[in-house]
Design an enzyme around this catalytic site. Structure first.
Site, PDB file in Angstrom:
ATOM      1  N   CYS A  81       0.857  -1.181   0.000  1.00 34.69           N
ATOM      2  CA  CYS A  81       0.000   0.000   0.000  1.00 34.69           C
ATOM      3  C   CYS A  81       0.893   1.230   0.000  1.00 34.69           C
ATOM      4  O   CYS A  81       2.077   1.151   0.317  1.00 34.69           O
ATOM      5  CB  CYS A  81      -0.946   0.002   1.184  1.00 34.69           C
ATOM      6  SG  CYS A  81      -0.131  -0.166   2.763  1.00 34.69           S
ATOM      7  N   GLU A 130      -8.235   8.688   3.436  1.00 34.54           N
ATOM      8  CA  GLU A 130      -7.758   8.323   2.114  1.00 34.54           C
ATOM      9  C   GLU A 130      -8.875   8.016   1.124  1.00 34.54           C
ATOM     10  O   GLU A 130      -9.923   7.481   1.493  1.00 34.54           O
ATOM     11  CB  GLU A 130      -6.814   7.116   2.211  1.00 34.54           C
ATOM     12  CG  GLU A 130      -5.564   7.454   2.995  1.00 34.54           C
ATOM     13  CD  GLU A 130      -4.532   6.363   3.031  1.00 34.54           C
ATOM     14  OE1 GLU A 130      -3.340   6.704   3.146  1.00 34.54           O
ATOM     15  OE2 GLU A 130      -4.904   5.176   2.970  1.00 34.54           O
TER      16      GLU A 130
END
Length: 193
Positions: A81, A130
């Site tokens: 990620c 996010e």
């Protein structure tokens, strides 16, 4: 806070400030911000990505984040990620970081949607706000992790993942991105997931 020697939380190994792409509630780019600042409370909504890679047996590649990471050190998480650089397509960033962290290039990498979340990390005091682009795919090469990024890795079945999650700490974002990516995961790895 622990950081890699020679870096601060918002810089890379060369000391260059790392910028993230800020987005609005529709995922449209509205500017940039320094990485660490964007993760400080109350957080700034920014673009991110999460990768889930599977081997030929349908096992998910997990990583345990390096202990020197400033954010979520030593916890288990998805394959990879991170954050695209400003103007870097998320797909390109996902492939780049997978190579940088795990020393592999996905044999197949497919988009699996997006998910938006606001997740505080009590351990670090940081927040994940996010707009996350999800990717699923296949890996056929041997994993050669960068020890500055990855402390350990494992290929796990769905049952082994459930057991590991019951026994070990995972990143605050793992459950959210995993659940959001499940339709794509099932296309790649089968209905057992």
């Amino acid at each position: 806070m622990t950081v890699t020697p020679g870096t601060t939380a918002g810089t890379d190994a060369a000391g260059t400030e790392i910028l993230l792409e800020l987005v609005d509630d529709e995922g449209v780019t509205i500017g940039t911000a320094e990485k660490h600042w964007a993760h400080q409370q109350p957080g700034r909504l920014h673009r991110a990505f999460s990768v889930f890679l599977f081997d030929r047996q349908g096992r998910l590649l997990l990583q345990r984040r390096a202990l020197g990471k400033y954010h979520s050190p030593g916890v288990w998480s998805n394959t990879c990620c991170g954050h695209p650089y400003p103007d870097e397509p998320p797909f390109v960033a996902a492939a780049r970081r997978t190579a940088e962290e795990l020393g592999i290039a996905p044999a197949l990498l497919c988009e699996a949607g997006t998910v938006r979340y606001d997740l505080p990390d009590e351990a670090s005091g940081l927040i994940e706000r996010e707009w996350n682009h999800l990717f699923v795919g296949l890996v056929t090469a041997s994993v050669e992790p960068d020890p500055e990024e990855v402390d350990d890795f494992a290929f796990v079945t769905a049952q082994e993942l459930r057991e590991l999650r019951a026994e070990r700490p995972f990143s605050v974002w793992f459950e959210t991105v995993f659940e959001a990516a499940l339709p794509g995961i099932r296309e790649i790895a089968g209905r057992d997931w």
